[in-house]
Write a protein that holds these residues in place. Structure first.
Motif, short mmCIF file in Angstrom:
data_model
loop_
_atom_site.label_atom_id
_atom_site.label_comp_id
_atom_site.label_asym_id
_atom_site.label_seq_id
_atom_site.Cartn_x
_atom_site.Cartn_y
_atom_site.Cartn_z
N MET A 1 0.85 -1.20 0.00
CA MET A 1 0.00 0.00 0.00
C MET A 1 0.88 1.24 0.00
N PRO A 2 0.60 2.18 -0.84
CA PRO A 2 1.42 3.41 -0.86
C PRO A 2 1.23 4.20 0.42
N TRP A 3 2.30 4.90 0.81
CA TRP A 3 2.21 5.73 2.02
C TRP A 3 1.25 6.89 1.78
N LYS A 4 0.71 7.41 2.88
CA LYS A 4 -0.21 8.56 2.74
C LYS A 4 0.57 9.85 2.98
N PHE A 5 0.26 10.86 2.17
CA PHE A 5 0.97 12.12 2.35
C PHE A 5 0.00 13.28 2.55
N GLU A 6 0.46 14.28 3.28
CA GLU A 6 -0.36 15.48 3.47
C GLU A 6 -0.17 16.39 2.27
N ASP A 7 -1.12 17.32 2.15
CA ASP A 7 -1.10 18.22 1.01
C ASP A 7 -0.10 19.35 1.12
N ASP A 8 0.27 19.67 2.35
CA ASP A 8 0.85 21.01 2.51
C ASP A 8 2.35 21.12 2.43
N SER A 9 3.05 20.00 2.36
CA SER A 9 4.50 20.18 2.24
C SER A 9 5.05 19.19 1.23
N PRO A 10 6.25 19.49 0.73
CA PRO A 10 6.83 18.62 -0.30
C PRO A 10 6.90 17.17 0.19
N TYR B 1 9.08 14.85 -0.40
CA TYR B 1 10.38 14.33 0.06
C TYR B 1 10.62 14.68 1.52
N ILE B 2 10.13 15.84 1.94
CA ILE B 2 10.28 16.22 3.35
C ILE B 2 9.46 15.29 4.24
N GLN B 3 8.26 14.95 3.77
CA GLN B 3 7.42 14.04 4.54
C GLN B 3 8.04 12.65 4.63
N GLU C 1 9.04 10.58 7.96
CA GLU C 1 8.55 9.23 8.18
C GLU C 1 9.69 8.27 8.51
N ILE C 2 10.81 8.41 7.81
CA ILE C 2 11.94 7.52 8.07
C ILE C 2 12.55 7.82 9.42
N LYS C 3 12.59 9.10 9.78
CA LYS C 3 13.08 9.46 11.11
C LYS C 3 12.18 8.85 12.18
N ARG C 4 10.89 8.85 11.91
CA ARG C 4 9.95 8.25 12.86
C ARG C 4 10.24 6.76 13.03
N GLN C 5 10.51 6.10 11.89
CA GLN C 5 10.80 4.67 11.94
C GLN C 5 12.07 4.40 12.72
N ILE C 6 13.03 5.30 12.62
CA ILE C 6 14.27 5.13 13.39
C ILE C 6 13.98 5.36 14.87
N ALA C 7 13.20 6.42 15.14
CA ALA C 7 12.88 6.75 16.54
C ALA C 7 12.15 5.61 17.23
N ALA D 1 14.86 12.50 -0.84
CA ALA D 1 14.63 12.28 0.60
C ALA D 1 15.83 11.58 1.23
N LEU D 2 16.33 10.54 0.56
CA LEU D 2 17.46 9.78 1.10
C LEU D 2 18.72 10.63 1.19
N VAL D 3 18.91 11.45 0.18
CA VAL D 3 20.07 12.36 0.18
C VAL D 3 19.98 13.32 1.37
N GLU D 4 18.78 13.82 1.62
CA GLU D 4 18.55 14.74 2.73
C GLU D 4 18.80 14.05 4.07
N LEU D 5 18.36 12.79 4.17
CA LEU D 5 18.58 12.03 5.40
C LEU D 5 20.07 11.79 5.62
N GLU D 6 20.79 11.61 4.55
CA GLU D 6 22.24 11.47 4.67
C GLU D 6 22.84 12.78 5.16
N ARG D 7 22.34 13.86 4.57
CA ARG D 7 22.86 15.17 4.93
C ARG D 7 22.60 15.47 6.40
N GLN D 8 21.43 15.05 6.88
CA GLN D 8 21.09 15.29 8.28
C GLN D 8 21.78 14.30 9.21
#
Lengths: 262, 232, 122
Positions: C1-10, C12-14, C18-24, C54-61
């Protein structure tokens, strides 16, 4: 690419064609069997009636075979090239002329086969392979030569091709319109038909004009006017070839530049 | 990044009506682009021009550097909005047909996808439901390794599960060398798959931006922006 | 099932969130190998370019790292506690803002939340 198109054309048409051949074969056999039975029982009223009916049936089926091939070819062209299937055919990496030619060659081949099979079905029914007495025919006494027969057959062959080309062109023109496509196809048929009639009359006039003296000789002659035959047949054949080329050139243009799929 | 579709001042007229008016846009490889616009905006005309079904009236269009013609047809995979296969054919025949005419078609991929969908290759097209037939057509189109995929309203009239399948298929067959153009007015279903969005309005390019830019700048989804741009 | 996304932000940021949440939460552990971009994109139902971003950003962070021949991995030494706290801050901020819009006063919030937790979870 043309070979692939032809392959698919034959694949799409062989079922009803062969179906008709089977029906024709069966009907001919029935007529044959009844004929044989009638010969053995000449007075039998029931046999007389059923044999006549079966022979009539056979004739109808023979005519039907030729007509069906022609009509189905036209309808198939319309369905495959000008309706929804056109979305498939016109996006294939093939040239438009190849599409058109595949639609000309296929019914033509079936027609030739039709003629052969109809001939064989008659031969089967009358138990005589030489139906037209071709081997014993005396041409010269009727004023004919074998060259004339060839010319006649050639003219028929070309006119068949020209007919298909003309119908396809009428459909192409009709379907390039935004509405009433079938009606406009019919209208363009009428127009082109009339144009052909006019051309025919002009052709006759030209023949007359150039051969005024010899015509008086012809009308007085007793035997079949050979020169007349050659002039008329020859010019008809030439015109047919020219029209065929023109029809197809316009058709290719229409398919390239004026395609108007819904 | 090389350009797959290059379109300069494309104009397409139907008689007096101008369907596309000096339309200029460039689409690069490896991108999934949404072509969004109301009915009658010129979306379908644009797609049909790229697929070779309509002749342009003016302007220049090239696909992978080639002018529109028989050569471009062999690298463009087009999914029309309607059923376009003879209904007497079987699914298997459709696969053979595509295999014959398109060198970049992979029958193996097609058969695998059909198996996943539990569609039998022996089925006759006319026996399939509308939704199933549309899935089969999508499978065929996506089983080619084309340079440009043109999907005209792929989600129309199809149930939500099928829509998921369609998106999944588009993503599975994603290639860095190809460009996918999805023309639709059902934006919400397709948003998260798009790289870029081209808004077309009255035959002209109203906007061409990346999907992320739109969300950042406008704080709303592409669907939301669409409603704003095309409000009646 | 595809992930659900909100309308208001890009998107890739979402995805990053989500991946940070999975790590947390421990769904993704330090040292876990991330699936290939295409595979992950397919799972999430998003464009591979978006997933890549998104993955590049996660690496950067600092949450993921790439090992050239083996692929992308979750960093081992991430403080789950710290990450969880960060995410919690984010959620609480959103929750508080929402509660204030329905007319509650700052002072009422703690009591309301305590009551809710007692009734629903204990």
């Amino acid at each position: 690419m043309l070979a692939k198109l032809l392959k698919h054309e034959f694949k799409a048409t062989y079922r009803y064609q062969c179906g008709m051949y089977i029906v024709l074969f069966i009907v001919s056999i029935i007529a044959l069997v009844l004929s044989v039975a009638l010969e053995a029982n000449p007075g039998n009223g029931a046999l007389i009636v059923t044999t006549s009916l079966s022979k009539l049936m056979a004739i109808i089926v023979r005519v039907a075979v030729l007509v069906v091939t022609f009509v189905m070819a036209i309808l198939r062209y319309r369905k495959n090239i000008l309706k929804d299937e056109g979305y498939l055919m016109h996006t294939l990496p093939v040239k438009k002329w190849q599409l058109l030619v595949s639609k000309l060659i296929t019914p033509y081949v079936w027609t030739v086969l039709n003629i052969i099979i109809v001939y064989l079905s008659i031969a089967l029914e009358v138990r005589d392979i030489d139906i037209l007495s071709l081997t014993t025919m005396d041409l010269s006494s009727a004023g004919l030569s074998s060259g004339m027969i060839v010319m006649f057959v050639l003219a028929m062959a070309v006119s068949l091709l020209t007919s298909y080309s003309m119908f396809y062109l009428c459909l192409n023109i009709g379907y390039s319109m935004s509405k009433d496509k079938d009606l406009m196809s019919f209208v363009s048929y009428v127009v082109i038909y009339l144009i052909n009639q006019v051309i025919g009359v002009i052709e006759m006039f030209i023949i007359f004009a150039f051969n005024f003296e010899s015509f008086s000789a012809i009308t007085k002659a007793q035997t079949f006017p050979v020169e007349y035959f050659w002039m008329v047949m020859g010019s008809a054949l030439v015109i047919s070839i020219i029209m065929c080329v023109i029809y197809n050139m316009i058709s290719v243009y229409m398919l390239n530049k004026r395609l108007n799929l819904e | 990044m090389s350009v797959i579709v290059e379109c300069k001042d494309l104009t397409v007229k139907y008689g007096k009506k101008v369907a596309l008016n000096n339309f200029s846009v460039e689409f690069e490889e490896g991108r999934i682009v949404g072509l969004l616009g109301p009915n009658g905006s010129g979306k379908t005309t644009f797609i049909k021009t790229l697929s070779g079904l309509i002749t342009k009236s003016a302007g220049n269009v090239t696909i992978a550097g080639e002018k529109l013609g028989t050569a471009t047809k062999s690298i463009v995979s087009y999914l029309p909005e309607r059923p376009y296969f003879p209904s007497s054919m079987r699914v298997k025949d459709m696969i053979d047909f595509f295999n014959d005419f398109y060198t970049d078609f992979n029958p193996q991929t097609a058969y695998e996808m059909l198996e996943t969908l539990k569609i039998s290759p022996k089925d006759k097209i006319k026996a399939l439901s509308k939704g199933t037939r549309e899935k089969v057509q999508l499978v065929l189109v996506m089983s080619r390794s084309a340079k440009l995929y043109l999907l005209d309203e792929p989600m129309g009239g199809v149930d939500p599960a099928a829509r998921d399948f369609i998106l999944k298929t588009i993503l599975t067959n994603y290639s860095k060398d190809a460009c996918v153009i999805i023309s639709t007015h059902l934006i919400q279903d397709v948003e998260q798959v798009l790289d870029e969005v081209a808004f077309i309005k009255e035959g002209r390019l109203a906007m061409f931006k990346s999907a992320d830019e739109i969300r950042e700048e406008n704080g709303k989804s592409i669907d939301g922006l669409f409603r704003a741009v095309f409000a009646c | 099932m595809p992930w659900k996304f909100e309308d208001d932000s890009p998107i890739y940021i979402q995805i990053v969130e989500e991946i940070k949440r999975q790590i947390a939460s421990g769904e993704l552990k330090g040292g876990d190998k991330m699936p290939a971009v295409r595979e992950l994109a397919l799972q999430a139902g998003v464009n591979p370019n978006t997933m890549q971003k998104a993955l590049v950003e996660l690496e950067r962070q600092g949450f993921l790292y790439t090992q050239r021949t083996s692929g992308r991995f979750v960093k081992e030494d991430i403080s789950q506690r710290k990450l969880r706290e960060e995410q919690a801050q984010q959620f609480m901020k959103e929750f508080t803002e929402k509660m204030l819009t329905i007319g509650y006063d700052n002072s009422e919030l703690v009591e309301i939340y305590e009551k809710y937790i007692k009734e629903e979870y204990l």
